[in-house]
Design an enzyme around this catalytic site. Structure first.
Site, PDB file in Angstrom:
ATOM      1  N   ARG A 141       9.785  -6.837  17.077  1.00 25.04           N
ATOM      2  CA  ARG A 141       9.202  -6.352  18.642  1.00 25.04           C
ATOM      3  C   ARG A 141       8.250  -7.050  19.102  1.00 25.04           C
ATOM      4  NH1 ARG A 141      12.384  -2.115  18.270  1.00 25.04           N
ATOM      5  NH2 ARG A 141      12.439  -1.023  16.351  1.00 25.04           N
ATOM      6  N   GLY A 170       8.433  -0.262   7.752  1.00 19.54           N
ATOM      7  CA  GLY A 170       9.277   0.678   7.846  1.00 19.54           C
ATOM      8  C   GLY A 170      10.042   1.068   6.497  1.00 19.54           C
ATOM      9  N   ASN A 206       9.298  10.243  10.828  1.00 24.41           N
ATOM     10  CA  ASN A 206       9.713  11.549  10.268  1.00 24.41           C
ATOM     11  C   ASN A 206       9.661  11.672   8.957  1.00 24.41           C
ATOM     12  OD1 ASN A 206      11.761   9.722  10.904  1.00 24.41           O
ATOM     13  ND2 ASN A 206      13.211  11.281   9.558  1.00 24.41           N
ATOM     14  N   ASP A 214      15.515  13.642  12.032  1.00 22.94           N
ATOM     15  CA  ASP A 214      15.013  12.458  12.306  1.00 22.94           C
ATOM     16  C   ASP A 214      14.337  12.375  13.810  1.00 22.94           C
ATOM     17  OD1 ASP A 214      14.847   9.754  11.979  1.00 22.94           O
ATOM     18  OD2 ASP A 214      17.128   9.352  12.067  1.00 22.94           O
TER      19      ASP A 214
END
Lengths: 542, 242
Positions: free
Chosen positions: A134, A193, A262, A307
């Site tokens: 990103r 992540g 989450n 999620d």
């Protein structure tokens, strides 16, 4: 590749061998000039509202292509094999007339006036998850970006040479990194992540050396505040909640606002007991960027089972609420709800449903949090749930127009059938829509249909002082909407759908709007004035 | 309730377990042979599909479906043959894929676990508030549907049916109308193929009106209205249509 190298050599033959001296200091990051876009959102608030108005609602119908530029990252890169990872999802940075952007494993510097490549840096082929990259951070004359296999790499902005690399997580444990590092003061904030059951964190690194300054764990230490919201320490210590986007910053309060991911696994114990919330997953958190200490947290999805992370951008703005001036933070959240908080204290002010079909909660509790309806968990006979896991919205950059007091996001009307029996196809293609939300009421004041093509819609938004909102639809149109009404004022078919959030900047007295679709950038501007009239027109624009 | 719980426990016991050692070996074999196109996590790339949504993988037990498939591949779609893989390697790959399925989707029960509804209530819903009987008949188009489709496929067939061609009628400023099968429509253009097979398109701002008939409109409109119990009952009824 040879051709590109030759072209780069040509550039260097015609121009001085280095770019103008970049010096992006903290003051620049706090108050970016109009000819720059030095962070993911352009500035720290996350409003993605530009004060530029040369392009405005009265002339946008003459907006035209200034340049388009396609980027091929060569056969050597694994990114080329990865569906999502090969798209330009980055928000480019603009400093001193040079744009910097990424595709997974790759960084480019290109000329903001022409789209021509200045340099290209390629990270070695690797097998990490290539979901996206990103973008970059910049500080001084140094760039920072994350590789899919979890290295923070610092490059010289002048020529793309590598200064150093540090590993922040182990790819063998299936960590992958996609977010744009954010520079705050003397800190480079980065986080990976991971889709597996593992403890989630955010880190601060030294911009000069890459050395670790602090690490904040999303899942608390045993016995620490928040740990009582987990069934047991073993579950908590691999409870997930990765903040997989970067956040926003208030320099006066010195607070970094971040949305966490989450909790995992989705069927983790226990079910809704009073203490089952799984803090600080799916939360908006305020951290001190100098220490990494949590100042306050507000959870938007207690004990998520669908999620519904809360990674969406927390948008900061100052405005009146119930007759009182407030420092506010708003989130248009993946779970289908809109949240407004006081960003000094985390006090809850407002919760509304921005996607009316959202059905996973049975009400709102005293703190404004949705109350999960656990009959909507995946179960053997099945439950029909909205939104489906991709969310009512996702990472698609939202915007806030302070003139109108409206927040904007691209959103999806979605349904899924959550069952633990068998395997199959469970969902309708989403119907996409841009929504405008009045921060004072949380009500959707207009919505603009973006189509229901099955392709994923990932376009973000910007708004401008020219009374314009720019975004893309699900069929490949790039559009300017009236931010008061949602009416389309201008559009162009790009042939492929928009994959990043547009940015806008002023260069040589001309305002550009820049957007990416897959592997191509498109820069739009008003038509150049006729020859001979250039000076006066240019002067007028200034 | 007690009966239901014991049934679920019984079917859970039947669910095939994945051998972790085989899955670990399979991960390596998959990484070397398959991941370049299907991704390291088997979730697919631009070149090749997500194997965690593959019916072939769902049906496979210990490589019994994947083995014959890998022998030939699917050359027309660019999937090469992997005939050189030994049967033990194929079953290891299968173990890895089933482990990935469990990771991504959780433990799966047999589809019989979907059948908890009341068939009589489902019939009443079919003929009443569900409005299914407006378009469908248990002795006509749905005859034998309970035999043709397994419970999950049947559920998804009425909740999220596959897209069907939409019909469109474009009315021009002159009042003339052109009808056909909708080929493309967005906010700005509309295109159709008429009954002679001829393609037509218009800029939408230049036409008087565009009227689309979506054969699935009734299904889509039901989504906000179904209760889960109604879905379970409807399924219980539909599986009786043998």
């Amino acid at each position: 590749m040879k051709r590109l190298l030759l072209f780069s050599s040509l550039i260097f033959a015609l121009f001085p061998p280095t770019l103008p001296a970049q010096n992006v200091d903290s003051a620049t990051l706090l108050h970016p000039p109009a000819d720059s876009w030095p962070t993911y959102n352009g500035e720290y608030s996350g409003q993605r509202f530009s004060k530029l108005d040369q392009i405005n609602s009265s002339n946008v119908n003459s907006l035209a292509l200034a340049w388009a530029s396609h980027f091929d990252f060569g056969a050597q890169s694994f990114a080329q094999q990865a569906n999502e990872g090969r798209r330009i999802k980055a928000s480019p940075l603009l400093v001193d007339g040079v744009l910097y952007f990424t595709i997974t494993d790759n960084v480019w510097a290109i000329d903001a006036r022409s789209g021509r490549e200045i340099w290209h840096y390629a990270w070695p082929n690797n097998n990490a998850i290539h979901v996206a990259n990103r973008g970059l951070g910049i500080y001084g004359s140094w760039l920072y970006f994350m590789t899919p296999d979890d290295y923070l790499v610092s490059l010289n902005a002048k020529d793309g040479t590598e200064r150093w690399r540090v590993q922040i997580a182990d790819v063998k444990q299936d960590f992958f990194s996609a977010s744009a590092p954010l520079i705050i003061g003397n800190h480079v904030l980065v986080g990976p992540g991971n889709n597996d059951d593992i403890r989630a964190f955010l880190e601060s690194r030294d911009p000069a050396t890459g050395a670790l300054q602090w690490r904040w764990w999303v899942d608390p230490d045993p016995g620490a505040p928040g740990s009582q919201t987990w069934s047991d320490n073993a579950t908590m210590m691999k409870g997930g909640g990765f903040p997989w986007l970067n956040g926003t910053y208030d320099s006066e309060l010195n607070l970094y606002y971040l949305g966490t991911g989450n909790g995992v696994p989705m069927d983790r114990p226990p079910h809704p007991t009073p203490d089952g919330d799984s803090l600080y997953t799916a939360s908006i958190v305020a951290l001190n960027p100098d220490t990494g200490k949590l100042v306050w947290a507000y959870q938007v999805t207690p004990h998520d089972t669908h999620d519904y992370d809360a990674a969406q951008m927390p948008i900061l703005f100052d405005a009146e609420f119930n007759g009182k001036p407030r420092k506010l933070v708003a989130q248009i959240s993946r779970n289908g709800y809109f949240f407004l908080l006081d960003r000094v204290t985390g006090e809850h002010l407002l919760t509304t449903k921005f996607m009316p079909q959202t059905n996973w909660a049975k009400g709102i509790d005293a703190q404004g949090r949705p109350i999960p309806d656990y009959t909507k968990d995946a179960n053997p006979p099945g439950a029909l749930v909205s939104p489906y896991p991709i969310g009512a919205t996702n990472w698609w950059a939202p915007s806030y127009d302070p003139k109108l007091g409206l927040l904007y996001a691209n959103a999806a009307r979605t349904w899924a059938y959550f069952t633990t029996a068998g395997y199959g196809r469970f969902r309708f293609p989403p119907q996409y829509v841009t929504v405008a939300i009045d921060y004072k009421t949380g009500k959707v004041v207009w919505s603009h249909e973006l189509g229901d093509q099955s392709a994923v819609l990932i376009a973000g938004l910007i708004t401008t002082a020219g009374n314009l909102l720019f975004t893309g639809d699900s069929t490949g149109n790039f559009m300017a909407l009236d931010p008061s009404t949602g009416k389309t004022l201008w559009h162009v078919g790009l042939g492929q759908y928009v994959t990043n959030a547009p940015i806008t900047y002023m260069l040589d007295g001309r305002q550009y709007v820049l957007v990416a679709a897959n592997d191509t950038f498109f820069a739009f501007a008003l038509p150049e004035p006729p020859a001979g009239a250039g000076q006066s027109a240019s002067a007028k624009h200034r | 309730m007690v009966l239901l719980v014991s049934t679920v426990t019984a079917v859970r016991a039947q669910a095939p377990a994945v051998d972790p050692a085989a899955a670990a070996r399979g991960k390596g074999i998959f990484g070397a042979n398959c991941s370049f196109c299907h991704g390291a996590q088997a979730t697919g790339t631009e070149q090749a599909p997500n194997l965690l949504r593959s019916p072939l993988v769902f049906q496979d037990k210990g490589g019994d479906v994947l083995g014959p498939f890998l022998k030939t591949g699917r050359p027309t779609l660019g999937m090469p043959s992997f005939a050189s893989l030994a049967p033990a390697q194929v079953s290891d790959i299968a173990a890895f894929l089933h482990q990935r399925l469990t990771e991504v989707r959780g433990k799966r029960l047999p589809e019989a676990a979907l059948l908890v509804g009341n068939a009589d209530a489902g019939r009443a819903y079919f003929n009443g508030p569900g409005k299914c009987s407006t378009c469908h008949s248990p002795t006509g188009d749905l005859a034998g549907i309970g035999t043709k489709l397994q419970p999950l496929a049947l559920t998804t067939a009425f909740l999220t049916p596959q897209a069907k061609p939409e019909q469109v009628r474009v009315t021009l400023p002159s009042g003339e109308a052109v009808s056909g099968t909708l080929k493309f429509m967005d906010e700005f253009t509309v295109a159709l193929i008429d009954s002679s097979g001829t393609y037509h398109s218009w800029v939408r701002s230049s036409v008087k009106s565009v009227d689309v008939t979506d054969p699935l409109a009734a299904h889509k409109e039901m989504l906000p209205h179904y209760t889960d119990t109604e879905i379970h009952n409807l399924l219980a009824y539909l599986v009786t249509l043998k």
